[in-house]
Design a protein around this motif. Structure first.
Motif: not given
Length: 261
Positions: A2, A202, A206-210
């Motif tokens: 990550n 990312l 975190a998620g792509p939208l956030q």
């Protein structure tokens, strides 16, 4: 994985990139080969020190305040030295503060960004860095135009323009180009570039939208801050604040003509 690991391989790759950049600058006769290496060494040392300081400071309000003020001071001095010299350097602190403070107040006052040390330091750093660049570019372009087009400033004065208005007519269009990098970055995000805040979110899980929402807030806030900084910088340049008290357009020839009248 990550994130990017702190490993020997990472260190070697960073070293190769730094040396490669310096080699290209030298072979291309850009004149910045030593500066490339010094900048990379400073970045490594400063980021290491800052990382340790942030871990300690984020839970202490006074430490966070001091940290942000130090960043502001360094940004102001750096921008000022890019524009001018002597005591006039201090005027660069005005556009940087004018651009950064209102945006920070809106972001944190509205609750869009949580009022925590861990968020204040990076957001303030991003805004200060953007205003530093915008102020330095706008100031240099403005002073260059006023110096090279002194005759046009004198002509405007002879037509009845005030000193400020005459200087603005000459320096504002070129100096306004300092906002172009921020415009390009904002307008091409997601199509050409994926800026640091998005990638960092990312990598942090975190998620792509956030991540996209965070990056949008950062980019729009940065554009607003830089726009204010550029406007204030141009105004200061037109009023002669970056010229050590010398009036815009009043170079050796202009000053001599006035003295002989």
């Amino acid at each position: 994985m990550n994130g990017i690991d702190l490993s020997l391989t990472t260190a070697v790759v960073v070293l190769l990139l730094a040396v490669g950049a310096a080699a290209v600058a030298r072979l291309g006769r850009l004149g910045h080969a030593p500066a490339v290496l010094v900048a990379c060494l400073r970045a490594a040392a400063q980021l290491g020190a800052v990382s340790l300081i942030i871990v300690w400071a984020v839970e202490r309000a006074l430490a966070v305040t001091v940290f942000v003020l130090v960043m502001y001071g360094v940004a102001s001095v750096t921008a000022g030295r890019r524009i001018t010299s002597g005591s006039a350097v201090r005027w660069a602190a005005v556009p940087i503060a004018a651009g950064t403070l209102p945006v920070l107040a809106l972001l944190f006052g509205s609750g869009v960004v949580p009022p925590l040390g861990i968020t204040l330091i990076p957001v303030a750093g991003i805004l200060l860095g953007g205003c530093l660049t915008a102020t330095a570019l706008a100031g240099r372009r403005a002073l260059d135009e006023l110096a090279h087009r002194r005759g046009e400033v004198e002509a405007a004065l002879s037509l009845g323009f005030s000193e400020r208005d005459a200087a603005l007519e000459i320096c504002r269009p070129p100096a306004a180009q300092a906002l172009v990098p921020a415009l390009d970055q904002t307008g091409t995000v997601g199509l050409v570039t994926l800026p640091g805040a998005f990638v960092g979110m990312l990598l942090g899980g975190a998620g792509p939208l956030q991540a996209g929402v965070v990056q949008l807030v950062v980019l729009v806030a940065l554009l607003a801050a830089e726009a204010v900084a550029v406007v204030v910088t141009i105004e200061l340049a037109a009023r002669g604040r970056f010229g050590g008290g010398q009036r815009p357009g009043a170079g050796p020839s202009g000053g001599a003509r006035r003295a002989n009248r």
